[in-house]
Structure formats: structure tokens, C-alpha cells
Design a protein around this motif. Structure first.
Motif, PDB file in Angstrom:
ATOM      1  N   GLY A   1      31.477  44.726  10.091  1.00  0.00           N
ATOM      2  CA  GLY A   1      30.663  43.583  10.521  1.00  0.00           C
ATOM      3  C   GLY A   1      29.940  43.816  11.829  1.00  0.00           C
ATOM      4  N   TYR A   2      30.113  45.012  12.416  1.00  0.00           N
ATOM      5  CA  TYR A   2      29.508  45.287  13.720  1.00  0.00           C
ATOM      6  C   TYR A   2      27.982  45.259  13.645  1.00  0.00           C
ATOM      7  CZ  TYR A   2      28.587  47.678  18.145  1.00  0.00           C
ATOM      8  OH  TYR A   2      28.138  48.004  19.408  1.00  0.00           O
ATOM      9  N   ALA A   3      27.425  45.817  12.552  1.00  0.00           N
ATOM     10  CA  ALA A   3      25.955  45.867  12.432  1.00  0.00           C
ATOM     11  C   ALA A   3      25.374  44.459  12.402  1.00  0.00           C
ATOM     12  CB  ALA A   3      25.564  46.647  11.182  1.00  0.00           C
ATOM     13  N   ASP A   4      26.036  43.562  11.704  1.00  0.00           N
ATOM     14  CA  ASP A   4      25.562  42.175  11.642  1.00  0.00           C
ATOM     15  C   ASP A   4      25.597  41.523  13.018  1.00  0.00           C
ATOM     16  OD1 ASP A   4      24.870  42.080   9.050  1.00  0.00           O
ATOM     17  OD2 ASP A   4      26.754  41.185   8.324  1.00  0.00           O
ATOM     18  N   LEU A   5      26.689  41.793  13.735  1.00  0.00           N
ATOM     19  CA  LEU A   5      26.820  41.195  15.064  1.00  0.00           C
ATOM     20  C   LEU A   5      25.733  41.707  16.009  1.00  0.00           C
ATOM     21  CD1 LEU A   5      30.699  41.302  15.539  1.00  0.00           C
ATOM     22  CD2 LEU A   5      29.287  39.256  15.524  1.00  0.00           C
TER      23      LEU A   5
ATOM     24  N   HIS B   1      21.940  45.780  20.938  1.00  0.00           N
ATOM     25  CA  HIS B   1      20.719  45.346  20.251  1.00  0.00           C
ATOM     26  C   HIS B   1      19.487  45.844  21.022  1.00  0.00           C
ATOM     27  CE1 HIS B   1      18.508  42.286  17.693  1.00  0.00           C
ATOM     28  NE2 HIS B   1      17.591  42.610  18.600  1.00  0.00           N
TER      29      HIS B   1
ATOM     30  N   ARG C   1      22.843  42.800  15.121  1.00  0.00           N
ATOM     31  CA  ARG C   1      21.577  42.213  14.661  1.00  0.00           C
ATOM     32  C   ARG C   1      21.479  40.752  15.146  1.00  0.00           C
ATOM     33  NH1 ARG C   1      22.384  42.688   9.442  1.00  0.00           N
ATOM     34  NH2 ARG C   1      22.243  44.937   9.563  1.00  0.00           N
ATOM     35  N   THR C   2      22.581  40.027  15.062  1.00  0.00           N
ATOM     36  CA  THR C   2      22.584  38.597  15.411  1.00  0.00           C
ATOM     37  C   THR C   2      22.346  38.374  16.899  1.00  0.00           C
ATOM     38  OG1 THR C   2      24.169  38.201  13.655  1.00  0.00           O
ATOM     39  CG2 THR C   2      23.974  36.483  15.347  1.00  0.00           C
TER      40      THR C   2
ATOM     41  N   ASP D   1      30.081  50.292  11.725  1.00  0.00           N
ATOM     42  CA  ASP D   1      30.224  49.177  10.798  1.00  0.00           C
ATOM     43  C   ASP D   1      31.036  49.594   9.564  1.00  0.00           C
ATOM     44  OD1 ASP D   1      28.909  46.360  10.124  1.00  0.00           O
ATOM     45  OD2 ASP D   1      28.920  47.580   8.298  1.00  0.00           O
TER      46      ASP D   1
ATOM     47  N   ARG E   1      25.593  51.863  11.935  1.00  0.00           N
ATOM     48  CA  ARG E   1      26.115  51.789  10.550  1.00  0.00           C
ATOM     49  C   ARG E   1      27.469  52.484  10.453  1.00  0.00           C
ATOM     50  NH1 ARG E   1      20.697  52.831   9.046  1.00  0.00           N
ATOM     51  NH2 ARG E   1      21.175  55.013   8.640  1.00  0.00           N
TER      52      ARG E   1
END
Lengths: 263, 729
Positions: free
Chosen positions: B302-306, B279, B308-309, B296, B293
Motif C-alpha cells: 500500500g506504500y505506492a498508494d500512500l 511524492h 500517490r495520495t 509496495d 513499486r
């Protein structure tokens, strides 16, 4: 009595504490080269034989602000060696041609005055007969005699290697040694190049230049023993601790209070 | 002359005074001390001509070059080989003590079996035919029952020519399993395979060209290669050209203390830390959004979400690393490119965990490090005509599924958790036979041991270990004759086959093994690639144009072939999807690797972290001289010393250097508590070696530590929970 060095060679060691990681190569290499015996199982730590011993020294901080360096301490080969002064049987003497402080085990009667006199705790006493596991005496270095129980011993800058190097040079008709021809085992084994060795009077060895750098210091320099082992660190707390630990322990330097060493 | 009383007293007094100032009493004192100190049992040094030999160390998988000094036929010391390409001209303390291993107290003087009269805790000498017969009968029994799936051979150093002999043995028997025990480095390398198509190539860290190295707990300076530092890193430190080093680790290890930045994260939160680093790097513009991306959309759904989170701020609550510190690291990395991220676990603490490995490999992929100089090189292993047989992991086979297990421990140095091998054997009538020079180490739990030559006594070969910076291949020219009772491991396998009533084809195993070695050399000569380091000359030459015969001669003189590092075949392509059967990839550890259930935490309030150095961890054969490091000083922590932060110790009522009972869900251990400010509060650290019990040293062993940590039953044992209770006098 002051021992005046008259030879034209003055062997010295410079140990860069910022490079040392405490891997222990120097301790093991020293023991292998010099036939340093292993005390029997369960022997107390203060019965150990470690001509070269690496201590961990910290700045007295707490986790995670604590800093630590490893300090390899062999015999410091002092120009004004207290151990020479106190030995009643002349078992410790300085080789005037090299500046190396040697120990003659055959003369030593085991009084241990030298151990009490050495401010660096760099001398060791043979509390036990030197015994190796069955057959392992075949791995002893023939250039170095095992010492007997009841005598003191210490680092001699791998004098056996010096003798070998001199013989090799003599066979080639030379009297002087090239810098690479004589290096103690610890300096050879150090994987990080933290231990450097050479002749202070030989500009080719580079040792003299290192000792003049601002980060260079000697242990307990204020005692006036004039050790020939020099240390280097860019950390001021390490230099202060090494040069005059008494000041630190008396709390004159509040930031370093509580700093100490452990082996 | 009259002798009066007065004159007699005067004479006596004068004699006494004169004697004191004469040399006589002092000489007598001196001689008395010498007489009382010299005894016939004091060791005598060997005599004979002094020669040098060149070989390769096999005490661990690092394969360092050794220059061995011999006096007559006796190897007396081993030193680093200057300029050696795989060890960088250095060798660890284990290698320096290699000459002593031949005479180790655990060395067996013939075939041994458990002495059941003593409860099976000791060994007794037996006949070779007795051991071979027992193993052969078991093989015959399994063959006739059609149950060869219950026979296995465990290869503790796969990839050697001897590994091909294992396969030959199984072929001759007509079945059976070929097992290996992958370590953290092997598992790390296999985790990359899940993310990219490596095309059969293996990864290796190119630390020679890296501008910054970010290590996730890897002991790069204290036990990553042998018991010493990574050779390439050591070489660069010697030259004053060290890369910028970031150590991400809970405790103040040697590597952490020497790093340019140390992030002391909470134990088990490496995955979150890696995601937060991704991040921060994205926010600093170091990582293209397209790279995130791509991961992901491919192997890490789901890597991009992680990413981002887990902003540095969000991660700080989990990892304990303040967000500004993490952002500062990202800025440092931008200044010291190229960057490589290093994982692979700790040799004694075991693997990092597959999820953590994925997260670290993802960082390497985001930074474009894989297949790039100064990052992760992808290379082919040295061509081996007979190939490494397809292997199963020892951990993957079900418990109680074997009746006969042959353990080839001819090359020591692998961490074998105690109880793991025994758990795979059936409870009744099973047999474990070790091929080893020692009654210790990996074969500690065997029923019988057949003696093989010790390291340095036989011709073996050494390939590069997983994640090494360059491909390499060397032989181990013997520097001493094997002791009379030792037999070549291949001959012993032949013996088992013969005892089972199987034909061996005439040629002895040792000869076939040497033929395999020559085949490998022939393949290297045919390829003509890479360089060959010649220790006698101290320099390398191109392998091009060297005949197999010439190459064989050089290898017998201790030469080492290297591929020269760097990637072969270009960067890899990302996989399109995760492997079948695997989820998104970060199910467990995204919130921090759990160390215990809540109810267990109350009873076991401390986090147990086991660690150790390669070659010195687990049940191992340690040269006696290493006691200088772990008994005569405390430079290396030994298994009996539980180190914890003084504040933690005080809060638990534990005094410094006092005995305590350490309890885990796997067992109990008597330890000595040591207060150590280098340990994170709330953590207790235990070393899984060096093991000096073989030298008669009392106290807990490495096996005890690994057992208490659950290494026998858990694939990841670096984190656990423990309680400490002081033992009252």
C-alpha cells in the motif's frame, strides 16, 4: 587614563557566532580549568559564577521567523578597560606583555566597582565560600587558586595555561610560544571550532586576518573600550545588535525592534 | 613645651588628615578584607606530579575519547582526545565534567537499602552480605519453585564483555531473563530490519560523505551524541564543509536554527511529511517509480498508494508545511546529493515511533542511500566470541511478572523511565537490586544497591552505539583506584550465585571478565581489519599484523579500534513481505500521530513535547559543574521550566517566570512557565534533564517530567497532552 600596551604579544579571541550552537562546552571547560565554584543549591541566578557565559540573542521575530544566535561572553580584555580605571586597590591590571587583563583576588576588597563599570557584565562576585561536595576538592586544578568569598573574579584567558606553556618553552630554551602551545580551555573544548585564539601580532595564528574580515565586529564598540575579543557573524542583525545595542533598543532600526538577549 | 587645648586639637586634626593620605588605613582595610575572606575550610588544591592518561568516557553510550589530567593519583580534569575517531576530537559538557563524577554527592559509601523508617524515601548503609544474602535467597527460592522466569537481569549497556557475564550468571542459575532497554536509536535500527535483509549487519549514518542530511527531529547539533553534536557533523562544520542540513521539527531547536532549511511541521505528522517528501522527490524525478513499486510489492504493502495520495498539497493540510516549500526542499536535495534521511528520535523525548521510522527508512531506500557511501552504511559489529546474549526488551515483558530484578547500572547514561522497572515486579515480596556506584539514576527505584566502581575506576569496554557512522571498540583503562567498598560487577554477580548455594567454579568474576575482554581483542587481532587509533601518538595505524598481545597493550593505553566506516557486503535486498503479524505499516500515523482522544483535548488543550540530551536525560548522575549550564544560566532548560510560545501563554493567562501546575493524564507537576518564541504555538516543551536534584537542587526532577509524560507506560512518549494552570500567590 589610557593604558598603552607596549608588549610585542597581544592575545585575542575571535568567536564565530554562526558556528556556535550553545552546547556549553566552553562554560564547563572554563569552570573545570579555573576552579570556578558552584554556588549552593537554590542560589539566585545573579549569584552565579561563570567566567564564560553564553547568552541567547534573538532578532525579535516571532515563531517561526525568529532567528537566534548564541553569544559566548568572557571578559573582553579591553585595551581601555573601565574595570582597571575604577578599582581603588589596583586589583585589576593589564599585563603589558600580553594584553591580558588580570584580576588579583588577594588585593580585591570586594567593593564591586569593577562589576558596575564593566559594560559586558563579564565580572562576577564570590557571594559564597567556594565549597565543593566532599572529596571533590581533589579534582581542582593545582595551577589555579580557588578564590575566597568577598572578591570579584573574571576570565583571564586561562593564565595558568600561559604560565605552563611559558615554563615548557623555557625548559626547551625558548622564549616565544608556538600558537598551539597556549590555548584557553574554552577554545580547546569548542566542538565546532567557533572560538579561536591567538596573538594579533603573530601572522601564524591567523587571528589578525579574522578580525579584519567584514563580518567581524566587537561588542559595544562605540564605547571605545577597545575589547580584544572579536565576534563574527554573517547576519547583519547580529552585528548591529552586538556593536550598538542602544540604537536597536531606541527603535532606530524598526526591523530589529524588540531584539534582545537572555542568558 | 606646653600642651594647650588649641595645640592638641591641631595635632589631632593634623594626625587625622595625615593618616587619611597615608597608606595605613587602606592597608588595614585591605588586610581586614583578606582576614575576613580566608578561612581554613576554603578548598585546597591537590599536589603531586602531573601526568596524563587516556581512556574512554562511559557516561553515555557515545564512547568519546578522554585525555585525563592527573595530579598525583587524582584525576583533576578530562579533555577531548584530539583526533579520536569516534568523538572527532571533541567531547560534550558531560565528558568535561567526568572527573567530578567520582565524588558525586549521590555516590554511595557502601551497600545500601531503603530506610523503611523514613517511608522508604531515603537510604541506609547495610552490609554486603545482607544484600547478597537477600538476592541469593530469592534466587534459591525461585529455583526450588521452578519459577526462574520470574528472575531477570537488566543490562543497561548491552554489547559489552560484561554482558557475557550476565549470560554466564543466568546459565549458572539455570534460567532467567536477560533484559535490555532499547532506546530510539536501537528501535530505529530494528525498523530497517523489517524492510530489508541486512544479513546481520547494523546500519549507521555516513554523515562524513553525505551531501545533504534530512533529519526528522534528530538533535544532530544539540545532544545526539553525548550532550554534544554528532562528531562527524561537528568535524565537517569545523572544516567549513558542512552538508546541506534540512531539519524537520516542530520547534526551533538548536539544530533547526542552524539548519539550511527548517520545516516546522505540526507535532506528530512526520509520517505524512515523509510520504509527501517521497511524492515530491518522485515528481522531481529523483526517485524511480520502480523503487516505490518494489517497496509496495514487498515490505510495505500500500506504500505506492500512500505516496500517490500524500502530494505536498494534500499533506500541507496535515503537516502545516506549504507545498511550495516542500517542493523547494526536493530541489535542494537534487543539488546536494548524496542524501541521507536521519531519524532515531530524541534521547530525552524517546523513540520517534515505528511507523515514522519505517517512513524515513523508506525514503532512504527510495534514494538508494542504504549501503551507499554518504548514505547509510551497513556493517558488522566487532566480532565478539562470546556474543551478545539474546535479549528481551524490558518493555515487552508483562507487568508484575518478576520477583527478582538485578539492574546492572555500572555504565550510566541510559534513560530509564521512572516506574517502568517497578511495574514489572510483583507487588508482594519482589526485590530489585541495583549494581551501581550511585544511589540515583537508573537504580533510583531499587530496594538495595551494591556499590560498584564509578566510571573511570574499572576496566570496562565500549562498543559503537546504534546508528553510529562507524564500528568501534575500546576499553576504559582506569584512571583512578576504586574506592575501598566498591566491588567489580562480575564479582557481585558471583556473590549472588554463591549466596544462592551455587558453585562459581573457582575463578573470580573480575578475572573471567578480563578474559572475555582479551578474547575480544584476540578476535580483532585475528580479523586484522580496520584501524587502531593510538592516543599517545595521536594517529591511527592499520590493525593488520598486530598481535593480540600488542593490541591488548594499546587498548590498555586508551586505544580505539574502528572499522573505517563504509558498508560491508553490498546493498541489502528488500524483504518480500512485511513481518508476520504486522499490517501494511502506516495504520496509525498516516493522518498524524494522535496525541489524545477528542474528549481529552478539551481538558488538556496543549501538546506536551518532552526532549533532552543523551547522557543528561532521565534520572541521571550529573557532574556539579553542569549547573553552570542549567542553573547559573539557562543555556540548557532544566526540568522545572515549561517553555511555551508567548502567544499561547497569554491566551492561557500564563505569565513569564511564574509558577504553574502542569497536568497530564499521567500526573501533575509544579513548573515555572517560560515564554519562548522558539516553541510552536499550542505546544509546551519540557526537558527530561539534566537532573540536578542529586546536588540538592529543589524543583521537579527529570523523573517527574518523564512520569508526567507517561514514559513509564508508553513506548512512545514524545507527544502527549497537558494543561497549565497558573498558581496564584
Amino acid at each position: 587614563m589610557k593604558h598603552k600596551r607596549t608588549g610585542d604579544v597581544r592575545y585575542s579571541m575571535v568567536i564565530d557566532l554562526d558556528r556556535c550552537t550553545g552546547c556549553g562546552d566552553c562554560m564547563v571547560a572554563c569552570a573545570v580549568e579555573n576552579n570556578v565554584a558552584v554556588p549552593p543549591p537554590a542560589a539566585q541566578e545573579n549569584r552565579s559564577l561563570t567566567w564564560m557565559k553564553v547568552y541567547r540573542v534573538d532578532n525579535g521575530g516571532t515563531f517561526p521567523d525568529r532567528q537566534e544566535v548564541c553569544v559566548p561572553i568572557p571578559c573582553q580584555h579591553c585595551d581601555h578597560a573601565p574595570c582597571i580605571e575604577v578599582c581603588p586597590v589596583t586589583a585589576v591590571e593589564m599585563d603589558e606583555s600580553t594584553g591580558i587583563v588580570g584580576q588579583v583576588p588577594e588585593r580585591c576588597m570586594g567593593c564591586r566597582y569593577c562589576m558596575a563599570a564593566c559594560p559586558y557584565h563579564a565580572r562576577y562576585f564570590n557571594w559564597f565560600d567556594p565549597v565543593w561536595p566532599e572529596g571533590m576538592e581533589q579534582t581542582l586544578n593545582p595551577d589555579v587558586s580557588p578564590r575566597m568569598r568577598g572578591v570579584a573574579e573574571k576570565c583571564n584567558f586561562c593564565h595558568g595555561r600561559l604560565d605552563r606553556a611559558r615554563e615548557n618553552a623555557a625548559a626547551e630554551g625558548r622564549r616565544d610560544l608556538e600558537p598551539h602551545e597556549y590555548v584557553p580551555a574554552c577554545a580547546e573544548a569548542c566542538p565546532h571550532g567557533a572560538i579561536r585564539f591567538g596573538d594579533l601580532n603573530d601572522p601564524r595564528s591567523g587571528i589578525a586576518d579574522l578580525t579584519r574580515r567584514p563580518e567581524a565586529f566587537r561588542l559595544l564598540a562605540s564605547l571605545g573600550t577597545e575589547p580584544k575579543v572579536h565576534y563574527m557573524s554573517r547576519h547583519s542583525w547580529v552585528r548591529q545588535l552586538g556593536e550598538s545595542r542602544l540604537t536597536v533598543l531606541r527603535g532606530k532600526d524598526k526591523t530589529r525592534k524588540g531584539a534582545g538577549a537572555h542568558g | 613645651m606646653d600642651v594647650t587645648r588649641r595645640s592638641f586639637i591641631k595635632f589631632s586634626a593634623g594626625f587625622a588628615a595625615g593618616t587619611i593620605v597615608s597608606p595605613l588605613p587602606w592597608k588595614l582595610l585591605d588586610d581586614a578584607s583578606i582576614w575576613s575572606q580566608n578561612w581554613p575550610w576554603i578548598a585546597r588544591t591537590p599536589h603531586g606530579p602531573v601526568t596524563l592518561a587516556h581512556t574512554t568516557c562511559t557516561l553515555c553510550a557515545a564512547g568519546c575519547g578522554l585525555r585525563v589530567r592527573l595530579v598525583g593519583p587524582h584525576p583533576v580534569s578530562a579533555w577531548s582526545e584530539p583526533g579520536h575517531p569516534t568523538s572527532g576530537g571533541s567531547v560534550c559538557p558531560l565528558g568535561l565534567g567526568a572527573a567530578q563524577v567520582r565524588y558525586h554527592p549521590l555516590r554511595i559509601r557502601g551497600p545500601v537499602c531503603r530506610d523503611l523508617r523514613g517511608g522508604g524515601a531515603t537510604w541506609r548503609l547495610t552490609g554486603r552480605d545482607e544484600v547478597l544474602g537477600a538476592a541469593g535467597r530469592k534466587v534459591a527460592e525461585l529455583r526450588s519453585a521452578g519459577a526462574l522466569g520470574r528472575l531477570a537481569i537488566l543490562d543497561l549497556r548491552p554489547g559489552r564483555a560484561l554482558s557475557a557475564m550476565h549470560r554466564e550468571f543466568l546459565d549458572r542459575v539455570g534460567g532467567g531473563r536477560y533484559l535490555t532497554l532499547p532506546d530510539g536509536r536501537d528501535l530505529s535500527a530494528s525498523a530497517l530490519d523489517e524492510l530489508v535483509d541486512t544479513g546481520g549487519r547494523v546500519p549507521g549514518y555516513d554523515l562524513a560523505g553525505a551531501g545533504a542530511v534530512v533529519s526528522f527531529g534528530t538533535p544532530l547539533l544539540d545532544g545526539w551524541c553525548g550532550a554534544g553534536p554528532d562528531p562527524e557533523l561537528a568535524r565537517r562544520r569545523r572544516a567549513g564543509d558542512a552538508p546541506f542540513l534540512v531539519q524537520i521539527e516542530s520547534n526551533a531547536s538548536t539544530t533547526a536554527l542552524h539548519a539550511d532549511r527548517w520545516l516546522h511541521l505540526r507535532p506528530g505528522t512526520e509520517t505524512v511529511q515523509a510520504l509527501a517528501l517521497a511524492h515530491a522527490a518522485r515528481a522531481a524525478g529523483m526517485v524511480p517509480a520502480a523503487a516505490i513499486r518494489a517497496l509496495d510489492a514487498g515490505p510495505l504493502p500500500g506504500y505506492a498508494d500512500l505516496v500517490r495520495t500524500w502530494s505536498p498539497e494534500a499533506a500541507a493540510g496535515i503537516t502545516g508545511i506549504p507545498a511550495p516549500e516542500l517542493r523547494a526542499v526536493a530541489r535542494d536535495l537534487a543539488r546536494h546529493r548524496p542524501v541521507v534521511f536521519v531519524a532515531g528520535g530524541d534521547p530525552g523525548g524517546g523513540p520517534l515511533g515505528q511507523e515514522e521510522e519505517r517512513a524515513v527508512w523508506a525514503l532512504n531506500l527510495l534514494f538508494g542511500a542504504v549501503g551507499r557511501p554518504g548514505g547509510v552504511a551497513l556493517r558488522h559489529r566487532p566480532d565478539a566470541p562470546n556474543g551478545a546474549p539474546a535479549a528481551e526488551s524490558m518493555r515487552d515483558i508483562p507487568d508484575g511478572s518478576l520477583d527478582l530484578l538485578l539492574v546492572d547500572a555500572s555504565a550510566p547514561g541510559t534513560v530509564v523511565p521512572p516506574g517502568l522497572l517497578r511495574s514489572k515486579l510483583a507487588s508482594d515480596g519482589s526485590l530489585m537490586v541495583g549494581l551501581s556506584a550511585f544511589a540515583g539514576g537508573a537504580v533510583s527505584g531499587a530496594d538495595m544497591i551494591l556499590p560498584v566502581p564509578a566510571p573511570g575506576e574499572w576496566l570496562d569496554d565500549v562498543t559503537d552505539q546504534a546508528l553510529a557512522s562507524q564500528g568501534s571498540y575500546a576499553w576504559t583503562p582506569p584512571v583512578a583506584d576504586p574506592l575501598p567498598w566498591a566491588r567489580h560487577p562480575a564479582d557481585l554477580l558471583d556473590g549472588v550465585a554463591e549466596a544462592a548455594g551455587l558453585a562459581t567454579g573457582g575463578t573470580r568474576g573480575k578475572a573471567r571478565h578480563e578474559a572475555h575482554l582479551r578474547d575480544r581483542i584476540a578476535a580483532l587481532a585475528a580479523a586484522g581489519q580496520g584501524q587502531v587509533f593510538e592516543p599517545k601518538k595521536g594517529k591511527a595505524r592499520s590493525a593488520r599484523g598486530l598481535s593480540a598481545r600488542e593490541l591488548g597493550r594499546l587498548f590498555r593505553e586508551g586505544a580505539c579500534w574502528v572499522d573505517g566506516g563504509g558498508s560491508r557486503g553490498g546493498p541489502p535486498s528488500l524483504r518480500k513481505a512485511p513481518p508476520a503479524g504486522r499490517g501494511p505499516g502506516f495504520e496509525t500515523a498516516a493522518g498524524g500521530r494522535p496525541t489524545a482522544a477528542d474528549n481529552e483535548q478539551a481538558a488538556l488543550p496543549l501538546i506536551l513535547m518532552i526532549h533532552g540530551q543523551q547522557g543528561l536525560s532521565g534520572p541521571a548522575v550529573v557532574p556539579p559543574v553542569l549547573t553552570k549550564l542549567c542553573r547559573e544560566s539557562h543555556l540548557l532548560p532544566d526540568p522545572g521550566r515549561a517553555r511555551l510560545n508567548p502567544a499561547t501563554a497569554r491566551s492561557h493567562g500564563l505569565g513569564h517566570e511564574l509558577p504553574a501546575d502542569l497536568s497530564t493524564s499521567h500526573g501533575r507537576l509544579r513548573v515555572t512557565v517560560v515564554h519562548d518564541e522558539n516553541v510552536m504555538p499550542g505546544v509546551v516543551r519540557l526537558a527530561a534533564g539534566p537532573d540536578t536534584d542529586g546536588l540538592g537542587e529543589p524543583g521537579p526532577t527529570a523523573a517527574d517530567v518523564l512520569s508526567a509524560g507517561g514514559a513509564g507506560s508508553n513506548a512512545v512518549w514524545r507527544l502527549g497532552r497537558a494543561a497549565l494552570q497558573e498558581v496564584k500567590a
